[in-house]
Write an enzyme that holds these catalytic residues in place. Structure first.
Site, PDB file in Angstrom:
ATOM      1  N   ALA A   1      -1.260  -1.807  -3.823  1.00  0.00           N
ATOM      2  CA  ALA A   1      -0.947  -2.710  -4.740  1.00  0.00           C
ATOM      3  C   ALA A   1      -2.108  -3.638  -5.159  1.00  0.00           C
ATOM      4  CB  ALA A   1       0.261  -3.695  -4.541  1.00  0.00           C
ATOM      5  N   ARG A   2      -2.594  -4.690  -4.187  1.00  0.00           N
ATOM      6  CA  ARG A   2      -3.500  -5.468  -4.486  1.00  0.00           C
ATOM      7  C   ARG A   2      -4.002  -5.980  -2.887  1.00  0.00           C
ATOM      8  NH1 ARG A   2      -4.901  -3.637  -8.287  1.00  0.00           N
ATOM      9  NH2 ARG A   2      -5.458  -4.068 -10.441  1.00  0.00           N
TER      10      ARG A   2
ATOM     11  N   ASP B   1      -4.873   1.321   0.278  1.00  0.00           N
ATOM     12  CA  ASP B   1      -5.966   1.854  -0.903  1.00  0.00           C
ATOM     13  C   ASP B   1      -6.659   0.544  -1.435  1.00  0.00           C
ATOM     14  OD1 ASP B   1      -6.713   3.765  -2.798  1.00  0.00           O
ATOM     15  OD2 ASP B   1      -5.611   2.752  -4.412  1.00  0.00           O
TER      16      ASP B   1
ATOM     17  N   GLU C   1     -12.576  -6.401  -1.512  1.00  0.00           N
ATOM     18  CA  GLU C   1     -13.338  -5.328  -2.248  1.00  0.00           C
ATOM     19  C   GLU C   1     -14.595  -5.987  -3.152  1.00  0.00           C
ATOM     20  OE1 GLU C   1     -10.895  -2.993  -4.755  1.00  0.00           O
ATOM     21  OE2 GLU C   1      -9.042  -3.295  -3.278  1.00  0.00           O
TER      22      GLU C   1
ATOM     23  N   HIS D   1      -9.411   2.173  -3.180  1.00  0.00           N
ATOM     24  CA  HIS D   1      -8.840   1.807  -4.383  1.00  0.00           C
ATOM     25  C   HIS D   1      -8.961   2.981  -5.557  1.00  0.00           C
ATOM     26  CE1 HIS D   1      -7.940  -1.892  -6.991  1.00  0.00           C
ATOM     27  NE2 HIS D   1      -7.161  -0.728  -7.578  1.00  0.00           N
ATOM     28  N   ILE D   2      -8.134   4.122  -4.962  1.00  0.00           N
ATOM     29  CA  ILE D   2      -8.163   5.465  -6.018  1.00  0.00           C
ATOM     30  C   ILE D   2      -6.829   5.463  -6.503  1.00  0.00           C
ATOM     31  CG2 ILE D   2     -10.206   6.376  -4.968  1.00  0.00           C
ATOM     32  CD1 ILE D   2      -8.499   8.131  -3.257  1.00  0.00           C
ATOM     33  N   GLY D   3      -5.932   4.624  -6.509  1.00  0.00           N
ATOM     34  CA  GLY D   3      -4.558   5.043  -6.940  1.00  0.00           C
ATOM     35  C   GLY D   3      -4.305   5.683  -8.315  1.00  0.00           C
ATOM     36  N   ALA D   4      -5.234   4.979  -9.354  1.00  0.00           N
ATOM     37  CA  ALA D   4      -5.229   5.731 -10.647  1.00  0.00           C
ATOM     38  C   ALA D   4      -6.268   6.813 -11.029  1.00  0.00           C
ATOM     39  CB  ALA D   4      -5.139   4.566 -11.770  1.00  0.00           C
TER      40      ALA D   4
HETATM   41  P1  NAD Z   1       5.400  -3.918 -12.768  1.00  0.00           P
HETATM   42  O1  NAD Z   1       4.749  -5.188 -13.517  1.00  0.00           O
HETATM   43  O2  NAD Z   1       5.840  -2.911 -13.668  1.00  0.00           O
HETATM   44  O3  NAD Z   1       6.099  -4.096 -11.421  1.00  0.00           O
HETATM   45  C1  NAD Z   1       5.936  -5.152 -10.590  1.00  0.00           C
HETATM   46  C2  NAD Z   1       7.226  -5.688 -10.093  1.00  0.00           C
HETATM   47  O4  NAD Z   1       6.868  -6.365  -8.850  1.00  0.00           O
HETATM   48  C3  NAD Z   1       8.170  -6.492 -11.002  1.00  0.00           C
HETATM   49  O5  NAD Z   1       9.429  -5.734 -11.009  1.00  0.00           O
HETATM   50  C4  NAD Z   1       8.194  -7.710 -10.297  1.00  0.00           C
HETATM   51  O6  NAD Z   1       9.363  -8.352 -10.693  1.00  0.00           O
HETATM   52  C5  NAD Z   1       7.938  -7.579  -9.124  1.00  0.00           C
HETATM   53  N1  NAD Z   1       7.571  -8.585  -7.932  1.00  0.00           N
HETATM   54  C6  NAD Z   1       6.270  -9.521  -8.526  1.00  0.00           C
HETATM   55  N2  NAD Z   1       6.352 -10.537  -7.393  1.00  0.00           N
HETATM   56  C7  NAD Z   1       7.138 -10.291  -6.169  1.00  0.00           C
HETATM   57  C8  NAD Z   1       7.555 -10.785  -5.065  1.00  0.00           C
HETATM   58  N3  NAD Z   1       6.963 -11.578  -4.547  1.00  0.00           N
HETATM   59  N4  NAD Z   1       8.719  -9.787  -4.498  1.00  0.00           N
HETATM   60  C9  NAD Z   1       9.321  -8.944  -4.976  1.00  0.00           C
HETATM   61  N5  NAD Z   1       9.182  -8.366  -6.335  1.00  0.00           N
HETATM   62  C10 NAD Z   1       8.241  -9.041  -6.858  1.00  0.00           C
HETATM   63  O7  NAD Z   1       3.730  -3.424 -12.121  1.00  0.00           O
HETATM   64  P2  NAD Z   1       3.327  -1.787 -11.771  1.00  0.00           P
HETATM   65  O8  NAD Z   1       2.786  -1.030 -13.012  1.00  0.00           O
HETATM   66  O9  NAD Z   1       4.530  -1.313 -10.750  1.00  0.00           O
HETATM   67  O10 NAD Z   1       2.086  -2.197 -10.811  1.00  0.00           O
HETATM   68  C11 NAD Z   1       2.187  -3.138  -9.609  1.00  0.00           C
HETATM   69  C12 NAD Z   1       0.776  -3.341  -9.194  1.00  0.00           C
HETATM   70  O11 NAD Z   1       0.208  -2.173  -8.651  1.00  0.00           O
HETATM   71  C13 NAD Z   1      -0.268  -4.027 -10.029  1.00  0.00           C
HETATM   72  O12 NAD Z   1       0.142  -5.354 -10.600  1.00  0.00           O
HETATM   73  C14 NAD Z   1      -1.518  -3.619  -9.681  1.00  0.00           C
HETATM   74  O13 NAD Z   1      -1.868  -4.640  -9.004  1.00  0.00           O
HETATM   75  C15 NAD Z   1      -1.304  -2.478  -8.726  1.00  0.00           C
HETATM   76  N6  NAD Z   1      -1.771  -0.960  -9.060  1.00  0.00           N
HETATM   77  C16 NAD Z   1      -2.678  -0.575  -8.262  1.00  0.00           C
HETATM   78  C17 NAD Z   1      -3.391   0.608  -8.650  1.00  0.00           C
HETATM   79  C18 NAD Z   1      -4.246   1.496  -7.480  1.00  0.00           C
HETATM   80  O14 NAD Z   1      -5.483   1.903  -7.917  1.00  0.00           O
HETATM   81  N7  NAD Z   1      -4.133   1.212  -6.245  1.00  0.00           N
HETATM   82  C19 NAD Z   1      -3.174   1.196  -9.811  1.00  0.00           C
HETATM   83  C20 NAD Z   1      -2.355   0.483 -10.687  1.00  0.00           C
HETATM   84  C21 NAD Z   1      -1.790  -0.557 -10.391  1.00  0.00           C
END
Ligand code: NAD
Length: 319
Positions: free
Chosen positions: A243-244, A268, A273, A291-294
């Site tokens: 996630a982050r 990841d 970073e 950080h290669i998720g996407a």
């Molecule tokens: P999204 O908005 O569809 O889903 C996030 C969910 O998390 C939402 O349903 C929200 O209600 C929930 N949420 C937020 N805070 C919360 C908490 N404290 N407890 C419980 N639930 C909580 O987003 P997504 O498209 O699924 O992406 C999620 C995250 O993944 C992005 O914000 C980004 O940071 C990360 N991401 C990482 C990569 C990577 O390369 N590793 C690629 C894309 C996205």
């Protein structure tokens, strides 16, 4: 109009924009030279992934800037509200990478279960028979329970793969509306499983054999998993953070790994970073990816195409 794709753009996205008369520059500009390059080259749009940041200072320094585009979902590297207030459009491509992130998570779940990361590292120099004994306690995924924290686009995509592998899924989210998770099974078959997210992480932590976290960076920067949550987990749990950085407290993670509370973790994303701390990278129970998720051909094509569509819709063809 000139577009700087500072973290790159897929060949498909670039060619769609060029065919519509835009000039696309892909030579990377250093972060500290971004504003100067934008002004000197007459750039009106900056496209970024997660590496380049576009903060308030860049927006202020670049009066000719019309659009900031994030290829991907998380916009924590852009001062979105400020840019919009100043009349700069900010766009992203939220759904394009979900499946790729989910596949990386599944790769990490399988790898953690069989110590692949450490085994790869040790094979060249280690004694074969000793290593065979060291990695003899692998576990299977099928039948185990995966806790997915954050049940949005990526969380649901991970659920789809995990259910397809025969895992049980517990979803945690702030929203508890039931979600029908679609599972494409190949050969044209499919299935659907209804999941009702729980809003109480602490009540469900003890049921999870694996945990994958998919929340955005929290607005106040706080960790969703820290010492209090580690203490409630099943001993020997395995964790993934794609996630982050910062949504899992890195100090507390190291303590939980060293005490045996957590058996393994895949990261990841990192707090610092692009310079993650060395004790995470070298830890035998941590598997790291940069950080290669996407970072798949398919996701980058979808992202490039979506960005091009959004830009052409907003500004029209230039030729
Ligand atoms: P999204 O908005 O569809 O889903 C996030 C969910 O998390 C939402 O349903 C929200 O209600 C929930 N949420 C937020 N805070 C919360 C908490 N404290 N407890 C419980 N639930 C909580 O987003 P997504 O498209 O699924 O992406 C999620 C995250 O993944 C992005 O914000 C980004 O940071 C990360 N991401 C990482 C990569 C990577 O390369 N590793 C690629 C894309 C996205």
């Amino acid at each position: 109009m000139k577009i700087l794709a500072n973290d790159g753009i897929s060949a498909l996205g670039k060619s769609l924009l060029e065919a519509a008369g835009f000039t696309v520059i892909t030579e990377k500009v250093a972060q500290e030279e971004l504003a100067t390059a934008v002004n000197e080259q007459g750039i009106e749009m900056i496209l970024v992934r997660s590496a380049t940041t576009v903060r308030k200072e860049v927006v202020d320094a670049c009066p000719g800037l019309k659009l900031i585009g994030r290829g991907g979902v998380g916009m924590d590297n852009i001062d979105v509200a400020y840019a919009r207030e100043k009349g700069v459009q900010v766009i992203n491509t939220p759904a394009s990478s979900s499946q790729s992130v989910a596949e990386l998570v599944m790769g990490h779940l399988f790898a953690l279960s069989r110590f692949l990361n450490d085994s790869y590292k040790q094979m060249e120099s280690g004694d074969f028979s000793t290593l065979k004994k060291n990695y003899a306690k692998g576990v299977e995924l099928r039948g185990k329970t995966l806790g997915i924290i954050g049940f949005g686009r990526i969380g649901q995509s991970v659920a789809s793969y995990a259910l397809g592998c025969g895992m049980n899924v517990i979803a945690i989210d702030k929203k508890s509306a039931p979600i029908a998770v679609q599972i494409p099974l190949g050969n044209g078959a499919s299935a659907s499983v209804e999941i009702i997210p729980s809003t109480s992480l602490s009540e469900r932590l003890g049921e999870m054999d694996y945990i994958s976290i998919h929340v955005p960076k929290q607005a106040d920067g706080s960790a969703v998993i820290a010492a209090e949550q580690f203490a409630k987990m099943k001993k020997g749990v395995r964790l993934v953070n794609a996630a982050r950085g910062g949504v899992i407290n890195e100090d507390h993670l190291l303590s939980a790994l060293n005490s045996g509370q957590v058996a393994g973790c895949a990261l990841d994303v990192f707090e610092n970073e692009p310079n993650p701390r060395k004790d995470l990278l070298s830890h035998p129970k941590i598997a790291c990816t940069p950080h290669i998720g996407a970072a798949t051909v398919e996701a980058q094509d979808r992202i490039g195409e979506e960005l091009a569509d959004l830009i052409i819709t907003a500004f029209g063809k230039q030729n």
